[in-house]
Design an enzyme around this catalytic site. Structure first.
Site, mmCIF file in Angstrom:
data_model
loop_
_atom_site.group_PDB
_atom_site.id
_atom_site.type_symbol
_atom_site.label_atom_id
_atom_site.label_comp_id
_atom_site.label_asym_id
_atom_site.label_seq_id
_atom_site.Cartn_x
_atom_site.Cartn_y
_atom_site.Cartn_z
ATOM 1 N N GLN A 1 0.825 -1.202 0.000
ATOM 2 C CA GLN A 1 0.000 0.000 0.000
ATOM 3 C C GLN A 1 0.860 1.253 0.000
ATOM 4 O OE1 GLN A 1 -1.137 0.266 4.679
ATOM 5 N NE2 GLN A 1 -1.814 -1.608 3.628
ATOM 6 N N HIS B 1 0.391 5.727 1.148
ATOM 7 C CA HIS B 1 -0.450 6.765 1.723
ATOM 8 C C HIS B 1 -0.170 8.113 1.060
ATOM 9 C CE1 HIS B 1 -1.301 3.786 4.729
ATOM 10 N NE2 HIS B 1 -0.082 3.832 5.220
ATOM 11 N N GLU C 1 4.143 7.934 8.613
ATOM 12 C CA GLU C 1 4.145 7.073 9.797
ATOM 13 C C GLU C 1 5.539 6.526 10.051
ATOM 14 O OE1 GLU C 1 1.232 4.163 8.673
ATOM 15 O OE2 GLU C 1 2.585 3.084 7.345
ATOM 16 N N HIS D 1 4.827 0.276 0.747
ATOM 17 C CA HIS D 1 5.278 -0.471 1.915
ATOM 18 C C HIS D 1 4.291 -1.580 2.288
ATOM 19 C CE1 HIS D 1 2.515 2.582 3.539
ATOM 20 N NE2 HIS D 1 2.257 1.718 4.495
ATOM 21 N N ARG E 1 -4.509 0.778 -1.492
ATOM 22 C CA ARG E 1 -4.024 -0.587 -1.607
ATOM 23 C C ARG E 1 -3.610 -0.865 -3.045
ATOM 24 N NH1 ARG E 1 -8.456 -3.024 0.105
ATOM 25 N NH2 ARG E 1 -7.978 -2.655 2.297
#
Length: 340
Positions: free
Chosen positions: A104, A106, A123, A181, A201
Site C-alpha cells: 500500500q 499513503h 508514519e 510499503h 491498496r
C-alpha cells in the site's frame, strides 16, 4: 483553565482485520476478545475509533472531547499548528502482523486534504517482535518509474519492482507519505502516524477478503501519490542525543509531523522532563516498566502513572515538569511535535 492537568492513559480500541493474530495477548498479556486482533489503537482521536481516558477526573471522555475541553493546554503551539484545526494530530497503534499486510501507499497532506478531506499519512514503525526471517516491503527497486511501476501492476509482476528488507526487534523504520510499503508476516510493531486512516491498496497477494471476494485496490490514486525517488535508509540509524547517569537518549525519526526518541533507562535511573507549552509528549514503554510522577513533588489528580510494556501515556503540553523512574532496565519511546 480551572482543572489541573495530568498524564492521560486510554482504553485501547481493537480491530480484527484478516491479517491479525493473538500475539498481543501471548507476548504482552493483553486481554483480547475471541478470534484475531490485528490492531490496538492506543491513543486515537480518529472519528472511527476514538480512545477514552481510563483514569482520573477526565475518565470516560474520548480524546476528541479532551481536545475540545483543554485546547492549547493539551496540544501546545506545535500541536495546534500540525493539527491544522483538525483536533489531535497523531495516532498510536500496535499492529500484530500474523499474516502479511497488503502492499500500500499513503498520500501526503496536500493530496489528502484536496481529495480525502483530511490529513495525509506519514508514519513510522518500531519493531517490538520479529520472528526469524521477518521482513517488510519498503520502497521500490532503484530506477523504477511511474510507467514501469504501472506496467508491473497490470502484468501481475509487482514483486519484481518492490524492495524487501529484513528487520528485527528494536529496529525503527520511517515511512513517509508516498512510500510503497507492507509489513510481512511475523511482526509486532508500534506505529506512530498522522491522524489518518487513508490507505491506497496496490496489491493484496491475490487472496480473498473476509467476504470471500478480493478486497478493492486503489491503483489510480496510488499512481498519483507514489514517490518514485530513492527510498530512505531502513531501518534508521539511531543518533545519540545524550548519555548520562544511566539514561541514554537516541533520536530515531525527525519529520515535519513528529519526532521520536528512544530513551533507555538503567535499573534505578530517572529521566526528568518538562512539557513547556510547545508540544504534548507521548510516552510508550516498549520494554520494561516505568513510573511517571510530577517533577515538583506535588500530586496529579489522577495520581502517579505506571506504564508497563507496550503501555502509552499522553502528557498535556502545559503539564510542566515530570520524572520517569524505574526499578528495572527499560526502553521507552518519546514522541513530540516539532515546530512548523
Amino acid at each position: 483553565m480551572g482543572e489541573r492537568l495530568y498524564p492521560l492513559t486510554f482504553e485501547p480500541v481493537l480491530r480484527d482485520y484478516m491479517w491479525g493474530g493473538r500475539r498481543l495477548e501471548r507476548l504482552y498479556g493483553r486481554a483480547l476478545p475471541p478470534g484475531i486482533t490485528a490492531e490496538s489503537w492506543e491513543v486515537s482521536a480518529h472519528p472511527s475509533s476514538p480512545t477514552a481516558v481510563s483514569h482520573g477526573p477526565l475518565r470516560g471522555l474520548t480524546l476528541p472531547e479532551v481536545v475540545d475541553r483543554l485546547g492549547a493546554d493539551l496540544l501546545g503551539t506545535n500541536g495546534q499548528a500540525t493539527a491544522r484545526g483538525r483536533g489531535f494530530p497523531l495516532l498510536v497503534k500496535l499492529l500484530d502482523a500474523n499474516l502479511r499486510l497488503s502492499v500500500q501507499v499513503h498520500p501526503d497532506d496536500a493530496y489528502a486534504l484536496a481529495h480525502e478531506g483530511g490529513l495525509g499519512k506519514t508514519e513510522m514503525w518500531y519493531v517490538l517482535y520479529a520472528a526469524p526471517g521477518a521482513g517488510i516491503i519498503y520502497g521500490l527497486q532503484e530506477g523504477v518509474t511511474r510507467e514501469s511501476f504501472a506496467r508491473a501492476v497490470s502484468e501481475g509482476a509487482l514483486g519484481s519492482v518492490l524492495r524487501q528488507i529484513g528487520v528485527r526487534a528494536g529496529d525503527a523504520i520511517c515511512v513517509p507519505a508516498g512510500t510503497v510499503h507492507a509489513l510481512l508476516s511475523g511482526l509486532v510493531v508500534a506505529e506512530i502516524q498522522e491522524n489518518s486512516d487513508t490507505t491506497y491498496r496496490v496489491y493484496d497477494w491475490d487472496r480473498p477478503g473476509p467476504d470471500g471476494r478480493p478486497r478493492p485496490l486503489h491503483i489510480a490514486q496510488a499512481l498519483e501519490v507514489v514517490d518514485f525517488g530513492s527510498a530512505r535508509e531502513a531501518p534508521v540509524t539511531p543518533e545519540l542525543v545524550e548519555e548520562r547517569d544511566g539514561v541514554r537518549v537516541e533520536r530515531l525519526v525527525a519529520c515535519d509531523q513528529f519526532a521520536v526518541e528512544r530513551v533507555r533507562l538503567e535499573e534505578g535511573a530517572a529521566y526528568a522532563g518538562v512539557c513547556d507549552g510547545s508540544t504534548f509528549a507521548l510516552w510508550g514503554a516498549v520494554e520494561g516498566g516505568v513510573r511517571l510522577e510530577p517533577g515538583d513533588g506535588s500530586t496529579w489528580p489522577g495520581g502517579a502513572v505506571a506504564l508497563c510494556t507496550v503501555g502509552w501515556a499522553l502528557l498535556p503540553a502545559a503539564l510542566g515538569t515530570y520524572i520517569l523512574r524505574t526499578t528495572e532496565p527499560c526502553t521507552l519511546l518519546r514522541v513530540v511535535v516539532p515546530p512548523r
